[in-house]
Every structure is written in C-alpha cells, then in structure tokens.
Design a protein around this motif. Structure first.
Motif, PDB file in Angstrom:
ATOM      1  N   SER A 104      48.839  54.632  43.403  1.00 23.97           N
ATOM      2  CA  SER A 104      49.565  55.402  44.409  1.00 23.97           C
ATOM      3  C   SER A 104      48.901  55.273  45.775  1.00 23.97           C
ATOM      4  N   GLY A 105      49.718  55.003  46.787  1.00 24.97           N
ATOM      5  CA  GLY A 105      49.222  54.974  48.159  1.00 24.97           C
ATOM      6  C   GLY A 105      48.479  53.719  48.545  1.00 24.97           C
ATOM      7  N   THR A 106      48.611  52.648  47.758  1.00 27.90           N
ATOM      8  CA  THR A 106      47.904  51.413  48.084  1.00 27.90           C
ATOM      9  C   THR A 106      48.906  50.308  48.362  1.00 27.90           C
ATOM     10  N   ASP A 107      48.492  49.365  49.197  1.00 23.35           N
ATOM     11  CA  ASP A 107      49.334  48.209  49.473  1.00 23.35           C
ATOM     12  C   ASP A 107      48.883  47.035  48.607  1.00 23.35           C
ATOM     13  N   PHE A 108      49.470  45.864  48.856  1.00 24.62           N
ATOM     14  CA  PHE A 108      49.224  44.685  48.026  1.00 24.62           C
ATOM     15  C   PHE A 108      47.737  44.349  47.932  1.00 24.62           C
ATOM     16  N   VAL A 109      47.032  44.348  49.069  1.00 26.65           N
ATOM     17  CA  VAL A 109      45.622  43.948  49.063  1.00 26.65           C
ATOM     18  C   VAL A 109      44.760  44.990  48.374  1.00 26.65           C
ATOM     19  N   ASP A 110      44.901  46.255  48.775  1.00 26.15           N
ATOM     20  CA  ASP A 110      44.052  47.293  48.196  1.00 26.15           C
ATOM     21  C   ASP A 110      44.381  47.563  46.732  1.00 26.15           C
ATOM     22  N   GLY A 111      45.595  47.177  46.292  1.00 23.82           N
ATOM     23  CA  GLY A 111      45.972  47.367  44.899  1.00 23.82           C
ATOM     24  C   GLY A 111      45.679  46.186  44.010  1.00 23.82           C
ATOM     25  N   LEU A 112      45.056  45.136  44.542  1.00 26.49           N
ATOM     26  CA  LEU A 112      44.692  43.981  43.721  1.00 26.49           C
ATOM     27  C   LEU A 112      43.481  44.285  42.863  1.00 26.49           C
ATOM     28  N   ALA A 113      43.553  43.884  41.598  1.00 30.20           N
ATOM     29  CA  ALA A 113      42.432  44.047  40.673  1.00 30.20           C
ATOM     30  C   ALA A 113      42.171  42.713  39.998  1.00 30.20           C
ATOM     31  N   THR A 114      40.969  42.215  40.138  1.00 37.16           N
ATOM     32  CA  THR A 114      40.604  40.948  39.516  1.00 37.16           C
ATOM     33  C   THR A 114      40.334  41.170  38.031  1.00 37.16           C
ATOM     34  N   ALA A 115      40.990  40.361  37.190  1.00 36.18           N
ATOM     35  CA  ALA A 115      40.814  40.484  35.743  1.00 36.18           C
ATOM     36  C   ALA A 115      39.963  39.357  35.175  1.00 36.18           C
ATOM     37  N   LEU A 116      40.198  38.121  35.610  1.00 38.73           N
ATOM     38  CA  LEU A 116      39.560  36.962  34.981  1.00 38.73           C
ATOM     39  C   LEU A 116      39.055  35.978  36.030  1.00 38.73           C
ATOM     40  N   HIS A 117      37.859  35.458  35.791  1.00 35.89           N
ATOM     41  CA  HIS A 117      37.275  34.408  36.633  1.00 35.89           C
ATOM     42  C   HIS A 117      37.095  33.132  35.811  1.00 35.89           C
ATOM     43  N   ALA A 118      37.423  31.994  36.401  1.00 35.46           N
ATOM     44  CA  ALA A 118      37.047  30.697  35.839  1.00 35.46           C
ATOM     45  C   ALA A 118      36.401  29.901  36.971  1.00 35.46           C
ATOM     46  N   ARG A 119      35.088  29.921  37.014  1.00 34.35           N
ATOM     47  CA  ARG A 119      34.267  29.320  38.056  1.00 34.35           C
ATOM     48  C   ARG A 119      34.336  30.137  39.341  1.00 34.35           C
ATOM     49  N   GLN A 120      33.680  29.617  40.383  1.00 34.90           N
ATOM     50  CA  GLN A 120      33.554  30.330  41.643  1.00 34.90           C
ATOM     51  C   GLN A 120      34.168  29.522  42.788  1.00 34.90           C
ATOM     52  N   SER A 128      41.213  32.094  39.325  1.00 29.87           N
ATOM     53  CA  SER A 128      41.063  33.480  38.915  1.00 29.87           C
ATOM     54  C   SER A 128      42.449  34.066  38.692  1.00 29.87           C
ATOM     55  N   VAL A 129      42.501  35.127  37.903  1.00 30.55           N
ATOM     56  CA  VAL A 129      43.752  35.829  37.656  1.00 30.55           C
ATOM     57  C   VAL A 129      43.563  37.279  38.082  1.00 30.55           C
ATOM     58  N   HIS A 130      44.483  37.760  38.912  1.00 26.62           N
ATOM     59  CA  HIS A 130      44.443  39.125  39.427  1.00 26.62           C
ATOM     60  C   HIS A 130      45.747  39.835  39.072  1.00 26.62           C
ATOM     61  N   LEU A 131      45.701  41.150  39.101  1.00 25.74           N
ATOM     62  CA  LEU A 131      46.892  41.977  38.960  1.00 25.74           C
ATOM     63  C   LEU A 131      47.105  42.726  40.271  1.00 25.74           C
ATOM     64  N   TYR A 132      48.351  42.801  40.729  1.00 21.85           N
ATOM     65  CA  TYR A 132      48.604  43.609  41.925  1.00 21.85           C
ATOM     66  C   TYR A 132      49.472  44.797  41.561  1.00 21.85           C
ATOM     67  N   ARG A 133      49.175  45.939  42.202  1.00 22.51           N
ATOM     68  CA  ARG A 133      49.917  47.194  42.046  1.00 22.51           C
ATOM     69  C   ARG A 133      50.041  47.806  43.439  1.00 22.51           C
ATOM     70  N   ALA A 134      51.260  48.056  43.901  1.00 26.39           N
ATOM     71  CA  ALA A 134      51.427  48.554  45.269  1.00 26.39           C
ATOM     72  C   ALA A 134      52.546  49.579  45.336  1.00 26.39           C
ATOM     73  N   THR A 135      52.336  50.597  46.156  1.00 31.29           N
ATOM     74  CA  THR A 135      53.361  51.611  46.394  1.00 31.29           C
ATOM     75  C   THR A 135      53.668  51.766  47.885  1.00 31.29           C
ATOM     76  N   LYS A 136      53.099  50.903  48.716  1.00 28.04           N
ATOM     77  CA  LYS A 136      53.458  50.903  50.129  1.00 28.04           C
ATOM     78  C   LYS A 136      53.289  49.499  50.696  1.00 28.04           C
ATOM     79  N   SER A 137      54.007  49.227  51.756  1.00 28.08           N
ATOM     80  CA  SER A 137      53.939  47.927  52.406  1.00 28.08           C
ATOM     81  C   SER A 137      52.646  47.803  53.217  1.00 28.08           C
ATOM     82  N   MET A 138      52.280  46.568  53.532  1.00 20.53           N
ATOM     83  CA  MET A 138      51.133  46.331  54.402  1.00 20.53           C
ATOM     84  C   MET A 138      51.549  46.626  55.840  1.00 20.53           C
TER      85      MET A 138
END
Length: 427
Positions: A104-120, A128-138
């Motif tokens: 709640s109350g987050t946009d695309f960037v702040d709602g991103l959560a990194t789940a998986l890394h394959a190298r750097q 890498s694989v991330h999940l995004y969750r957003a309830t407001k626009s940037m």
C-alpha cells in the motif's frame, strides 16, 4: 493512454520517429546545429565495434543533454529492490512462493522486491528476478537501470511505461522490455498493479534461431511494437533513481528527463502480445523440449547455452499419441524460475497461483505432482486444448540464489508435492 506505436519490420530493426515535425535531421546523425536547438545524443547498448547485426544504438534529439545532473547519493526508499542474496549456503531444494501482497502506498520502484540472483551486474552475464507491487503511479520521478535491461511481465493491472523514447501500455498478457540505460516511469491505469521483472545483465534479448523449424514460427518479428516519439517539456523538479552495480542512487533534476523530441536507431523499448506467439508442438508422439516455447533469448559465451531465456506456456492444442503430455520428470543444467500470469499450470494440481513463483535450480529433479501424473497417465489421448492459462519461465545457465526476503517467504512444504508416488512393480 499510449496507443501510438510502430511495428518492427525486423527484430532489432531501424526505427525513426519525431514528436515535432522537422526535429529529426535528414542525412546526418549529429548535425552541427540540430533543429530547434535540440541536443544530439547517442545511446549505445553495445560496443561500438560489435558486428553490424549485433550493434544496438539510437540517436536522440532532446531538450537538454543527459549529462546535466548533480551528483548521485544513496537511495534508501526501495528497501527490498536489489537486496543481496542470502549469506547462508543454499540447500539444493525446490522452492515455491505464494503471490506477493500489494504494498500500500508504494509505486513501481519502491514496491520492487528482489527474489532471485544469478550472478552479479559487474559480470556482464547473468540475470535477476524481481516482483513488483504498486498502488500508486510514479510521480515526478523516473528510474533508469545501468546494470541491465528489464523485461516487465504484468500479472495484475494495466500499466503504462513512459520512456525517453515514447509510451507503451502493458496489460496482463503483454510483456515490455526497457533497454539498459533508458529512463522511464510506470503509471498505473487500474489503480494497482502486480507482476514480475527479469533483469538481464548479459547480451540483450533477441529472437531465438529457428533451426529446422524454418522461417516462420514462435515469436514473429513483425508482432513486436516500439513506441512513437513523445516528450515532456516540464520545468518541475524530477527525481532520477538509478540502479548501478547492484545499488540504488538518486539525484534531482530541475526538469523532466523524458524530453526526447525525436529519435532514430535500433535501441528502443518495445512490447509484445504473448497471444501472438505461434506455438510449435508434436503432431505424432513424444513431448518436445521446452525450448520450442522460447520467446526471447540472451546468449551466453558458450554456443547453444543461454544466459537467459524467456519461455511461455500459452494456450495450445495437445494431439500427441502414446505420450505423457505434461512436462515429464526431468533434471537439466539450466535453472528455472517460473511464474504464472493467469489460469492454472497443467503440471501442478494446486499450490501454484497466479502471481506466484517457483525455483528449480540446475540438476534439481522436478516434474508433475502425483495427481497431475496420475491424471495424465490415465488420460484418453484425444485431441485436447489447454485454454485459459499463461505460465512462463526465466531460465538461465547460472544457478539462482534467493534473497533472504524470498527464503523467509517460501512455502514450507513444497518438496511434499512429490510424495506418494507408487513404486513401479517389476514382473
């Protein structure tokens, strides 16, 4: 809404677009005096000396040069984005996650959560694989990823990508790709949105070679769409959040950097409707390898081994005779991160919901659960159509390492999906 786009005559082909007539120079890439006092700027997505068919670059004609910005400082707003992999040794277990809650109350960037890394990112290989969750626009902010290109996979809620080179609307069932180094913001069309992001550190995604399939099939080049030029002439302060070497940084401009009035080249955002995928399959017997479902691929430095593949499992006819039709039991040298956009996945009876995620790392045995195995083994093999589903994989030759955030949220009993199989009875 973004409804202006141009079809690709060939994937990675040359485009040109101007939002103001006369802004695009004719005959010279960087004239001494671009029209209207615009600034000519080249955006390169490959080495200058890459072979011609692999060279990616676009010329941008903008209101101000990108170089005009103040120093960056650390950004702390997206606490889960670019989170490091877990420090503990990773057991070779299969892992699965329920859909992530909307933040709640987050946009695309702040709602991103990194789940998986394959190298750097500094390896210039991996993903890498991330999940995004957003309830407001940037609002008055943009994002740019210097570490890799972003493949955005909406699962719930339509979004609009407002990029330096134009706008693209992405409903669930579409994918959008933002090249490394291109600034953009995400606007919510339906009030909230959720989905997946694959971040590719290696060679840019491209169409896979078709080999014996021939000239047609899978994802056709003509179905990919690039945006038309669009720009903001805004003097309001705009925050720029940049991902660089696995960390987030911020600076504030006194104007919008989405100010490209005209552009031409072959380095641009694009979108693709997954319903356009021309699925291949057997019409006799046996189950082909999942490589026939590859939409986009990022090659590695070993021929035939992908740094990253984006693979889908769309609605399709199943007609093979004397064949176990769902994915069989298998182990392989590729690591599979799998998501579900909508519907049900035919190799799992339950526990894998739209918005969820699973991980089967390299040489990890997996396949159908007991119920799916029994149903497929006993099926009367008449032609049948799989409908109302869209699953995908982000497959890589590198092992994935979950973040601690992901490990803390993994389903505790996923390995039990493979219990209860009866022992084969020999004569």
């Amino acid at each position: 809404m973004a409804d202006a786009f141009q079809y690709m005559s060939g994937f990675g082909g040359h485009f040109e677009s101007e939002a103001v007539s006369g802004a695009l120079p004719k005959g010279r890439n960087s004239p001494q005096r671009p029209a209207f006092g615009l600034y000519a700027e080249q955006l390169s997505g490959s080495a200058f000396t890459a072979t011609r068919h692999e060279n990616r670059r676009s010329w941008l004609y903008r209101l101000r040069p990108t170089a005009d910005h103040r120093p960056f400082s650390a950004y702390e707003g997206a606490a889960l984005f670019a989170a490091p992999q877990s420090a503990e040794p990773l057991a070779p277990n299969r892992l699965r996650w329920d859909p992530a809650d909307l933040s709640s109350g987050t946009d695309f960037v702040d709602g991103l959560a990194t789940a998986l890394h394959a190298r750097q990112p500094e390896d210039l290989e991996g993903c890498s694989v991330h999940l995004y969750r957003a309830t407001k626009s940037m609002d008055r902010r943009v994002f740019v990823d210097a570490d890799g290109e972003l493949l955005i996979i909406p699962q719930q809620g339509r979004i609009e990508l407002q990029t330096e080179l134009g706008r693209l609307e992405l409903p669930p069932g579409f994918i959008g790709v933002v090249p490394r180094g291109v600034k953009f913001r995400v606007q919510l069309i339906d009030g909230e949105a959720r989905g997946y992001v694959a971040e590719n550190y290696g060679l840019p995604f491209r169409l896979p070679d078709l080999g014996p399939i021939g000239a047609n099939g899978l994802a056709n080049p003509r179905d990919f769409q690039a945006p038309m030029a669009w720009f903001e002439d805004s003097e309001e302060p705009t925050e720029v959040i940049q991902k660089s070497l696995g960390h987030l940084w911020t600076t504030t401009l006194d104007h919008s950097p989405l100010d490209v009035v005209a552009w031409h080249g072959n380095y641009a955002p694009y979108r693709y409707d997954l319903a356009s995928f021309n699925t291949m399959g057997t019409v006799s017997f046996d189950h082909p390898d999942p490589s026939i479902f590859t939409v986009l691929t990022s090659p590695s430095n070993v021929h035939g081994r992908a740094n990253a593949d984006f693979v889908i499992f769309p609605p399709r006819w199943m007609v093979a005779e004397d064949t176990f039709r769902p994915p069989w039991f298998h182990r392989n040298v590729m690591s599979e991160a799998m998501g579900l956009i909508y519907g049900a996945y035919d190799a799992k009876a339950e526990g894998f919901a739209p918005g969820g995620l699973s991980l089967h790392n390299l040489m990890s045995g997996h396949g159908p659960d007991v119920e799916s195995w029994r149903k497929a083994s006993e099926a009367d093999l008449k032609p049948a159509k799989i409908e109302g589903t869209m699953a995908f994989m982000v497959e890589t030759c590198w092992p994935y390492r979950p973040t601690q955030w992901a490990l803390d949220r993994a389903q505790p009993d996923y390995d039990l999906a493979w219990t209860g199989f009866p022992k084969a009875q020999l004569p």
